[in-house]
Design an enzyme around this catalytic site. Sequence first.
Site, short mmCIF file in Angstrom:
data_model
loop_
_atom_site.label_atom_id
_atom_site.label_comp_id
_atom_site.label_asym_id
_atom_site.label_seq_id
_atom_site.Cartn_x
_atom_site.Cartn_y
_atom_site.Cartn_z
N LYS A 166 -3.70 0.09 -5.63
CA LYS A 166 -4.23 2.01 -5.47
C LYS A 166 -3.55 3.09 -6.14
O LYS A 166 -2.95 3.20 -6.42
CB LYS A 166 -3.03 1.51 -4.22
CG LYS A 166 -3.08 0.92 -2.76
CD LYS A 166 -2.72 0.64 -1.87
CE LYS A 166 -2.39 -0.34 -0.67
NZ LYS A 166 -2.03 -1.61 -1.20
N ASP B 224 -2.83 7.92 -9.67
CA ASP B 224 -2.23 9.24 -10.87
C ASP B 224 -3.62 10.30 -11.54
O ASP B 224 -4.75 9.84 -10.70
CB ASP B 224 -1.83 8.03 -11.72
CG ASP B 224 -0.88 9.39 -12.24
OD1 ASP B 224 -0.77 10.57 -12.81
OD2 ASP B 224 0.07 8.38 -12.23
P1 BMP Z 1 0.70 -8.74 4.82
O1 BMP Z 1 -0.62 -9.19 6.23
O2 BMP Z 1 1.56 -9.96 4.56
O3 BMP Z 1 1.10 -8.06 6.03
O4 BMP Z 1 -0.12 -7.74 3.55
C1 BMP Z 1 -1.19 -7.40 3.86
C2 BMP Z 1 -1.41 -6.85 3.03
O5 BMP Z 1 -1.52 -5.46 3.14
C3 BMP Z 1 -0.19 -6.36 1.38
O6 BMP Z 1 -0.70 -6.79 0.14
C4 BMP Z 1 -0.02 -4.57 1.76
O7 BMP Z 1 0.34 -4.44 0.27
C5 BMP Z 1 -1.91 -4.46 2.10
N1 BMP Z 1 -2.09 -3.32 2.58
C6 BMP Z 1 -1.18 -2.76 3.67
O8 BMP Z 1 -0.90 -4.13 4.67
N2 BMP Z 1 -1.27 -1.77 4.50
C7 BMP Z 1 -2.32 -0.52 4.21
O9 BMP Z 1 -2.53 -0.10 4.82
C8 BMP Z 1 -3.05 -1.07 3.17
C9 BMP Z 1 -2.65 -2.43 2.27
O10 BMP Z 1 -3.23 -2.02 0.87
#
Ligand code: BMP
Length: 258
Positions: A93, A96
């Site tokens: 992401k 900057d």
């Molecule tokens: P999880 O399914 O364990 O909640 O992980 C979600 C993943 O997606 C994480 O790596 C997080 O950084 C990423 N993510 C998110 O959850 N929501 C967003 O809006 C954008 C993301 O990149």
Amino acid sequence: QIKKLSFTERGKLCTNQMTKKLFGIMEEKKSNLVVSADFTQSQQILELVDKVGPHVCMVKTHIDIVEDFSQDFITKLLQMAQKHKFLLFEDRKYADIGNTVKLQYNNGIYHVSSWADIINAHCISGLGVLAALKQIGLEKNKGCLLVAEMSSTGNMITAEYTAATVKLAEENKDFVIGFICQNRLSDDPTLLHLTPGVQLKKGSDDLGQQYLTPEEVISKRGNDVIIVGRGITQSADVINTAIAYKQSAYNAYCQLLQ
Ligand code: BMP
């Protein structure tokens, strides 16, 4: 009712080689599942991707959470990607000013541009971020996803910001392959909608993450790909859980075929 073209048909429409490649993998493996390998030890990540590799179109990393990072780890990750035929998406992401982002993408200890097929960016800082990433990524045939919406509660992205992000994506399809989003944002079949915040049951965690089901994300909201982290990584049976997510997302997509 949302109608979709098949991954193959969409791939044929793409001029961006990375999108074409991804649609090819999705069709071949019948998978619109991305696993988010959010572990802090390289061995845990390698073990996970060796198990889920056959079932995913892409593996998402957060390389800066790995505590024992080494070039050897990257070499092994690339071998896994080749063995199981998936792409690597580093979820950095970038956000900057252009010059800083360029250094972050190309330099530091991770040298992300040398191994990640796909990266992502917030365009909050303006056009420079995309211009900078493009300067490096375009000649290496890399792809970029724009964060247009987020899954977390109280996030400050507005509808105007999302619309401006969609416009940027549509104007930069040589490098931008789609969105990180919660809803279908563009009718352009060559742009991908990837959605995080997915578990088999609707819910949340204790730090603001919100979960929707694969069916809700793909068939009701019209996104293309689910991104699943803990729903798979914390499961007692990683392989069968990955298969369950894969089938549920793929079947949901198939229901929308024209
Ligand atoms: P999880 O399914 O364990 O909640 O992980 C979600 C993943 O997606 C994480 O790596 C997080 O950084 C990423 N993510 C998110 O959850 N929501 C967003 O809006 C954008 C993301 O990149």
